[in-house]
Write an enzyme that holds these catalytic residues in place. Sequence first.
Site, PDB file in Angstrom:
ATOM      1  N   ASN A 154     -68.949  37.795  -0.157  1.00 36.10           N
ATOM      2  CA  ASN A 154     -68.358  37.341   1.101  1.00 36.10           C
ATOM      3  C   ASN A 154     -69.410  36.503   1.824  1.00 36.10           C
ATOM      4  O   ASN A 154     -70.299  37.033   2.495  1.00 36.10           O
ATOM      5  CB  ASN A 154     -67.971  38.597   1.896  1.00 36.10           C
ATOM      6  CG  ASN A 154     -67.259  38.271   3.184  1.00 36.10           C
ATOM      7  OD1 ASN A 154     -67.352  37.158   3.713  1.00 36.10           O
ATOM      8  ND2 ASN A 154     -66.560  39.256   3.713  1.00 36.10           N
ATOM      9  N   ARG A 177     -64.522  35.792  -1.112  1.00 41.46           N
ATOM     10  CA  ARG A 177     -63.811  35.372   0.088  1.00 41.46           C
ATOM     11  C   ARG A 177     -64.011  33.866   0.207  1.00 41.46           C
ATOM     12  O   ARG A 177     -65.144  33.391   0.211  1.00 41.46           O
ATOM     13  CB  ARG A 177     -64.399  36.075   1.308  1.00 41.46           C
ATOM     14  CG  ARG A 177     -63.779  35.577   2.580  1.00 41.46           C
ATOM     15  CD  ARG A 177     -64.477  36.149   3.779  1.00 41.46           C
ATOM     16  NE  ARG A 177     -63.942  35.530   4.966  1.00 41.46           N
ATOM     17  CZ  ARG A 177     -64.621  35.415   6.090  1.00 41.46           C
ATOM     18  NH1 ARG A 177     -65.846  35.874   6.177  1.00 41.46           N
ATOM     19  NH2 ARG A 177     -64.070  34.841   7.128  1.00 41.46           N
ATOM     20  N   HIS A 226     -58.995  34.473   9.137  1.00 46.16           N
ATOM     21  CA  HIS A 226     -59.110  35.948   9.171  1.00 46.16           C
ATOM     22  C   HIS A 226     -57.911  36.613   8.490  1.00 46.16           C
ATOM     23  O   HIS A 226     -57.581  37.755   8.780  1.00 46.16           O
ATOM     24  CB  HIS A 226     -59.164  36.490  10.624  1.00 46.16           C
ATOM     25  CG  HIS A 226     -60.386  36.132  11.394  1.00 46.16           C
ATOM     26  ND1 HIS A 226     -60.339  35.779  12.722  1.00 46.16           N
ATOM     27  CD2 HIS A 226     -61.677  36.083  11.046  1.00 46.16           C
ATOM     28  CE1 HIS A 226     -61.561  35.518  13.156  1.00 46.16           C
ATOM     29  NE2 HIS A 226     -62.402  35.699  12.151  1.00 46.16           N
ATOM     30  N   LEU A 264     -61.141  40.757  16.785  1.00 48.47           N
ATOM     31  CA  LEU A 264     -62.063  40.292  17.828  1.00 48.47           C
ATOM     32  C   LEU A 264     -63.500  40.551  17.379  1.00 48.47           C
ATOM     33  O   LEU A 264     -64.052  41.632  17.588  1.00 48.47           O
ATOM     34  CB  LEU A 264     -61.786  41.038  19.152  1.00 48.47           C
ATOM     35  CG  LEU A 264     -60.322  41.043  19.636  1.00 48.47           C
ATOM     36  CD1 LEU A 264     -60.179  41.903  20.889  1.00 48.47           C
ATOM     37  CD2 LEU A 264     -59.832  39.627  19.899  1.00 48.47           C
ATOM     38  N   ARG A 277     -67.741  29.982  20.603  1.00 48.05           N
ATOM     39  CA  ARG A 277     -66.709  28.932  20.468  1.00 48.05           C
ATOM     40  C   ARG A 277     -65.797  28.963  21.687  1.00 48.05           C
ATOM     41  O   ARG A 277     -65.435  30.032  22.176  1.00 48.05           O
ATOM     42  CB  ARG A 277     -65.845  29.184  19.225  1.00 48.05           C
ATOM     43  CG  ARG A 277     -66.561  28.882  17.940  1.00 48.05           C
ATOM     44  CD  ARG A 277     -65.693  29.246  16.734  1.00 48.05           C
ATOM     45  NE  ARG A 277     -66.413  30.131  15.846  1.00 48.05           N
ATOM     46  CZ  ARG A 277     -65.863  30.850  14.880  1.00 48.05           C
ATOM     47  NH1 ARG A 277     -64.561  30.819  14.672  1.00 48.05           N
ATOM     48  NH2 ARG A 277     -66.599  31.618  14.123  1.00 48.05           N
ATOM     49  N   GLU A 319     -62.277  43.961   4.871  1.00 43.99           N
ATOM     50  CA  GLU A 319     -61.949  42.737   4.139  1.00 43.99           C
ATOM     51  C   GLU A 319     -62.380  42.823   2.674  1.00 43.99           C
ATOM     52  O   GLU A 319     -61.679  42.351   1.778  1.00 43.99           O
ATOM     53  CB  GLU A 319     -62.630  41.533   4.810  1.00 43.99           C
ATOM     54  CG  GLU A 319     -61.976  41.179   6.131  1.00 43.99           C
ATOM     55  CD  GLU A 319     -62.829  40.268   6.988  1.00 43.99           C
ATOM     56  OE1 GLU A 319     -63.945  40.685   7.350  1.00 43.99           O
ATOM     57  OE2 GLU A 319     -62.383  39.164   7.303  1.00 43.99           O
TER      58      GLU A 319
END
Length: 405
Positions: A7, A98, A186, A215, A247, A390
């Site tokens: 990942n 990923r 995501h 989040l 961001r 994940e």
Amino acid sequence: MKILVLNAGSSSQKSCLYDIADETLPIHPPDPIWQGTIDWTHQTGVAEVVVETAKETVEQKIPFEDRSTVVESMLATVWSGPTQVIENPSEIDAVGHRVVHGGQNYHDSVRITPEVKETIAQLAELAPVHNPANLQGIEATEAILGDVPQVAVFDTAFHAQMPNAAATYPGTYEWVEKGLRRYGFHGTSHQYCAERAAELLQQNLQDLKLITCHLGNGASLAAIRNGRSIDTTMGFTPLDGLMMGSRSGAVDPSILIHLLRHEGYDADKLDHLLNKESGLLGISGVSNDLRQVQAAINEGNPRAQLALDIYIHRLRACIGSMLASLGGLDALIFTAGVGENAANVRAAACEPFKFLGLKLDSQKNADRPRDQIISTPDSSISVLVIHTQEDWAIVRDCWKLLKNQ
Ligand code: ADP
């Protein structure tokens, strides 16, 4: 069966190895037998590598010229040295990667072929930081493990079948033809959390209307119906939507035109401003990390307070927008660094939805919940905190894909 997951992010490379029984895999993961993390941010030309097994944790600082050699030496600790868990690299049955951007090409995970690699490389135009790092991981794996089956699991795939009305920006039709659309990100996390929520609620995922709130440093929401994403806040890039660590999220595009015309900005400077200098960091002037922003608020810093207020305002507004896309809601799910740890953010996000009969159990919310329902039994909408997994979702996709071939 042993499946390795890579990942790769912009600032770190996380890897883990799972040893799984060759039968239907549960939604919730067992512990990996080996985990390695490379932190590239430590110091220029020096990587901090931490490798963990049930018995050992080894930390090292490695000077490097190219990232591939660090990835290769971290992977070698799977079959050599104090963290060795297998005798030979050939014991690894598959490797899952990923991959951030799958563009319009991929709606599902795929077995990696030279053609898939080529597409991932081309899509670097849309994900200039992530896709090259992902490709580097794939090539490092090839260099070490030869022709082991490799699978790409795309962050965008879960959102790939969003209705056109949600996916299309109202610019010109040329944008549609050029693929300038909402892709969403995501996806692996949103999908995992939706499946885990259905399991915890003991309901069929197909019957549920869900909003998942991922989040972390980056942040996005997904509206999920019949187990598919039908709307999401991130867009053409991971810059759209919510306010994030550094961001901006969505801003009036005219601000960018103004900065280009009157403040001497060019594309690179704008890119840096919006991705690295905005959000919680930009407004607070303190940090992109919510914990430090909270600490500054406790010391009476008004800019830190404003940063949190905007963060909450945007989060509530975006939850409202996902709610309207779904036309109802069975469960609201919080995950990732902020979603899993910040009880005050969860409480504030839920507050305006009390009028719908959403009732948070304040004790459960405060008690560091993990994979738990934190609403009261009579709440009209369930609220859950789920630890996102994940890597395990990538393992499950690899396993399913290889089983079906
Ligand atoms: P990434 O998006 O980089 O994977 P994570 O999901 O790990 O990030 O989230 C990292 C963010 O989570 C941190 O920047 C911090 O803002 C937030 N966070 C982590 N722990 C806490 C906590 N206890 N309270 C508030 N925020 C937290």
